[in-house]
Design an enzyme around this catalytic site. Structure first.
Site, PDB file in Angstrom:
ATOM      1  N   LEU A  26       0.814  -1.219   0.000  1.00 23.35           N
ATOM      2  CA  LEU A  26       0.000   0.000   0.000  1.00 23.35           C
ATOM      3  C   LEU A  26       0.848   1.270   0.000  1.00 23.35           C
ATOM      4  O   LEU A  26       1.776   1.401   0.787  1.00 23.35           O
ATOM      5  CB  LEU A  26      -0.919  -0.005   1.222  1.00 23.35           C
ATOM      6  CG  LEU A  26      -1.856   1.199   1.368  1.00 23.35           C
ATOM      7  CD1 LEU A  26      -3.238   0.754   1.851  1.00 23.35           C
ATOM      8  CD2 LEU A  26      -1.290   2.249   2.319  1.00 23.35           C
ATOM      9  N   LEU A  27       0.484   2.155  -0.893  1.00 29.72           N
ATOM     10  CA  LEU A  27       1.066   3.513  -0.932  1.00 29.72           C
ATOM     11  C   LEU A  27       0.037   4.463  -0.340  1.00 29.72           C
ATOM     12  O   LEU A  27      -1.148   4.336  -0.635  1.00 29.72           O
ATOM     13  CB  LEU A  27       1.367   3.849  -2.393  1.00 29.72           C
ATOM     14  CG  LEU A  27       1.614   5.289  -2.866  1.00 29.72           C
ATOM     15  CD1 LEU A  27       2.376   5.249  -4.191  1.00 29.72           C
ATOM     16  CD2 LEU A  27       0.338   6.096  -3.044  1.00 29.72           C
ATOM     17  N   ASP A  31       0.282   8.747   1.570  1.00 30.11           N
ATOM     18  CA  ASP A  31       0.711  10.146   1.361  1.00 30.11           C
ATOM     19  C   ASP A  31       2.047  10.329   0.638  1.00 30.11           C
ATOM     20  O   ASP A  31       3.029   9.671   0.990  1.00 30.11           O
ATOM     21  CB  ASP A  31       0.898  10.853   2.707  1.00 30.11           C
ATOM     22  CG  ASP A  31      -0.227  10.607   3.675  1.00 30.11           C
ATOM     23  OD1 ASP A  31      -1.204   9.964   3.314  1.00 30.11           O
ATOM     24  OD2 ASP A  31      -0.101  11.074   4.820  1.00 30.11           O
ATOM     25  N   SER A  60       4.139  10.640   7.952  1.00 35.90           N
ATOM     26  CA  SER A  60       4.360  11.659   6.925  1.00 35.90           C
ATOM     27  C   SER A  60       5.204  12.835   7.384  1.00 35.90           C
ATOM     28  O   SER A  60       5.236  13.184   8.559  1.00 35.90           O
ATOM     29  CB  SER A  60       3.015  12.169   6.428  1.00 35.90           C
ATOM     30  OG  SER A  60       2.474  11.195   5.582  1.00 35.90           O
ATOM     31  N   GLU A 100      -5.190  16.565   9.163  1.00 29.98           N
ATOM     32  CA  GLU A 100      -3.961  15.874   8.779  1.00 29.98           C
ATOM     33  C   GLU A 100      -3.233  16.657   7.687  1.00 29.98           C
ATOM     34  O   GLU A 100      -3.828  17.452   6.957  1.00 29.98           O
ATOM     35  CB  GLU A 100      -4.287  14.466   8.253  1.00 29.98           C
ATOM     36  CG  GLU A 100      -4.883  13.552   9.307  1.00 29.98           C
ATOM     37  CD  GLU A 100      -5.031  12.104   8.834  1.00 29.98           C
ATOM     38  OE1 GLU A 100      -4.635  11.191   9.555  1.00 29.98           O
ATOM     39  OE2 GLU A 100      -5.552  11.911   7.723  1.00 29.98           O
TER      40      GLU A 100
HETATM   41  C1  FRU Z   1      -2.765  10.665   6.190  1.00 32.38           C
HETATM   42  C2  FRU Z   1      -2.027   9.964   7.316  1.00 32.38           C
HETATM   43  C3  FRU Z   1      -1.091  10.925   8.024  1.00 32.38           C
HETATM   44  C4  FRU Z   1      -0.073   9.993   8.617  1.00 32.38           C
HETATM   45  C5  FRU Z   1       0.046   8.934   7.550  1.00 32.38           C
HETATM   46  C6  FRU Z   1       0.317   7.539   8.055  1.00 32.38           C
HETATM   47  O1  FRU Z   1      -3.187   9.785   5.213  1.00 32.38           O
HETATM   48  O2  FRU Z   1      -2.940   9.392   8.220  1.00 32.38           O
HETATM   49  O3  FRU Z   1      -1.722  11.761   8.963  1.00 32.38           O
HETATM   50  O4  FRU Z   1       1.149  10.615   8.885  1.00 32.38           O
HETATM   51  O5  FRU Z   1      -1.166   8.948   6.839  1.00 32.38           O
HETATM   52  O6  FRU Z   1       0.520   6.659   7.001  1.00 32.38           O
END
Ligand code: FRU
Length: 507
Positions: free
Chosen positions: A44-45, A47, A107, A222
């Site tokens: 899975l990809l 952010d 992220s 986020e």
């Molecule tokens: C957003 C998020 C971020 C977090 C990351 C974890 O999609 O939930 O807030 O850092 O993905 O994969």
């Protein structure tokens, strides 16, 4: 398949070569693999992270769980490019192998300082009771491309008044001071963004919350991103849990922005207009911007949403990134256009000029699964015009403009396998005028549609069968002039995929 916590938090080196090979084979056989979008080799990809220009190249990382199509233990995967079009897989950049990021390298962003590319990211950790404790951490890449982590977090604690939902630092520099915005949740379970400052990227001071007019707007914000463009301040963020209002906020997860006067870094007051959705399609989240050596503000997003199953899950992978877009501001509104470099993918072109009289029409050369299509409808007397694409006797995806309602609508009801049907299968936004320009980028399992030169964008995954290749133009209840060009697009890599280079075994 239900994934247990143990399965989600497995590290890549715990998997056997046989398991990884089998997963890779499953992914490679997926009929929905993209041709010119960044996608994960397996798993899975999510952010985009650390998007930057450094040392003559674009660097783009993404959140990655290698072992399956679920949100598990996250790594940063590294891709780079000299032209924003042809991306090379480099391998794993950051692994969750320290006490401060043991449950995920979450992220973060990048900034160039002293001939070094620095990364500021959230280290996600859980204690024995599975209580989260986020750290904000630093890593850096030297001119030889070596990436190392600083061996202690640069922000250890969540400030008073906020919960452990505290993540996704985005860094920028003003004169001699670095600033970072971080997505946060207040103790009363509302979302916001906080500001930190630092003289050197190592020592950070909590400056406080950014004061916006959106005091009760979802439970968590986020992936914030603050930048200035054409004299305006823009704050992009992803509020979670905004209550649906009519056609707005159908989804639990949004990505959008507020724009206004420059953020006052002393008072932290941000005077801004309405929250505007960044994308009108179904699948766009956690976008990140950077500024390149040409002075362009560029944006890449995750073409997917949290918490939703997608048809590729069964093939062992999920999601891709959007194409890079260039941002500008017109009358206070963000305009998003595909970067010019994408023209390098164009192969043969077919052009047609015609008038449609209350009819549907197809043209020679207009078909496929991987193309760019530019289409202008003018002199509209018709009530509605549009394009059916990725179509066959049983499937179609439709983009249309209704002049009476002044609305553009993307309809994926019959697009093949449709994710998240429960949130609706059409998506609409207001567009005015007696003409409309539709600029589509279609890949095997996605479409990005730029309306009227980037005034609006619809980004969506679609999962039609490979035989659904037809394109058909229509005008309903009246006439409209049509001027359209199709470019068949080359794959990002010579031998056909978007995922060449070192594979999963390289880290
Ligand atoms: C957003 C998020 C971020 C977090 C990351 C974890 O999609 O939930 O807030 O850092 O993905 O994969």
């Amino acid at each position: 398949m239900e994934w247990t916590r143990e399965q989600r938090y497995r590290r890549i080196e715990e998997a056997t070569i046989e398991e990884l090979t089998a997963l890779q084979e499953k992914v490679n056989n997926s009929r929905w693999r993209q041709k010119y979008h960044i996608q994960p080799v397996t798993g899975l990809l999510n952010d985009p992270n650390g998007f930057s220009y450094f040392n003559g190249e674009y660097h783009l990382f993404y959140q990655w769980f290698p072992l399956g199509p679920v949100h598990g233990l996250k790594y940063w995967y590294y891709t780079k490019s000299s032209d924003l079009v042809h991306w090379q897989n480099v391998g794993i950049a950051l692994q969750p192998d320290d006490y401060f990021d043991s449950h995920g390298v979450y992220s973060g962003s990048a900034i160039v300082h002293n001939q070094t590319l620095y990364f500021m990211y959230t280290g996600n950790t859980r204690d024995e009771n599975w209580v989260r404790h986020p750290y904000q951490c630093l890593a850096f890449m030297d001119e030889n491309g070596q990436i190392k982590k600083l061996q202690a977090p640069v922000i250890n604690e969540v400030p008073k008044g906020y919960t452990d939902h505290f993540r996704d630092p985005k860094v920028w520099k003003v004169h001699d001071t670095f600033y970072a915005v971080i997505g946060a949740q207040r103790e009363n379970e509302t979302g916001c963004v906080v500001l930190y400052s630092s003289p050197d990227l190592m020592h950070w001071t909590f400056e406080g919350e950014i004061h916006t007019r959106l005091q009760h707007f979802g439970f968590m914000w986020e992936c914030p991103d603050y930048f200035e463009l054409d004299g305006r301040g823009v704050l992009i963020f992803c509020p979670q849990g905004v209550v649906p209002a009519g056609e707005q906020f159908q989804y639990v997860h949004q990505s959008g922005y507020i724009a206004g006067n420059r953020l006052d870094l002393k008072t932290k007051i941000f005077e801004h207009g309405e929250f505007v959705k960044l994308d009108r399609g179904f699948d766009c989240y956690a976008p990140q911007t950077t500024i390149d050596h040409k002075g362009r503000r560029l944006l890449v997003g995750w073409m997917g949403l949290p918490d939703i199953p997608y048809p590729t899950d069964q093939d062992g992978w999920a999601h891709c990134l959007t194409l890079p877009r260039e941002l500008t501001i017109q009358n206070g509104k963000l305009i998003q256009r595909p970067v010019k470099e994408l023209e390098a993918l164009r192969q043969d072109a077919v052009h047609v000029k015609d008038t449609l009289h209350n009819e549907q029409k197809r043209y020679d050369g207009f078909n496929g699964t991987c193309y760019e299509l530019i289409c202008e409808f003018t002199n509209m007397e018709a009530e509605e015009v549009g394009i059916e694409f990725r179509s066959s006797h049983k499937e179609k995806t439709v983009i249309s403009y209704n002049r009476h309602k002044q609305k553009v609508t993307l309809d994926r009801t019959y697009s093949g396998e449709v994710p998240a049907k429960e949130y609706g299968t059409t998506s609409t936004c207001r567009v005015e005028g007696n003409a409309v320009k539709l600029h589509l980028f279609v890949d095997t399992s996605s479409v990005e549609i730029f309306i009227n030169d980037g005034m609006e964008v619809f980004t969506s995954r679609i999962f039609p069968s490979p035989e659904s290749t037809k394109i058909c133009f229509f005008a309903r209840n009246g006439n409209a002039s049509l001027d359209t060009t199709i470019y068949h697009l080359a794959a990002m890599q010579k031998n056909g995929g978007a995922d060449d280079g070192p594979l999963v075994f390289h880290w």
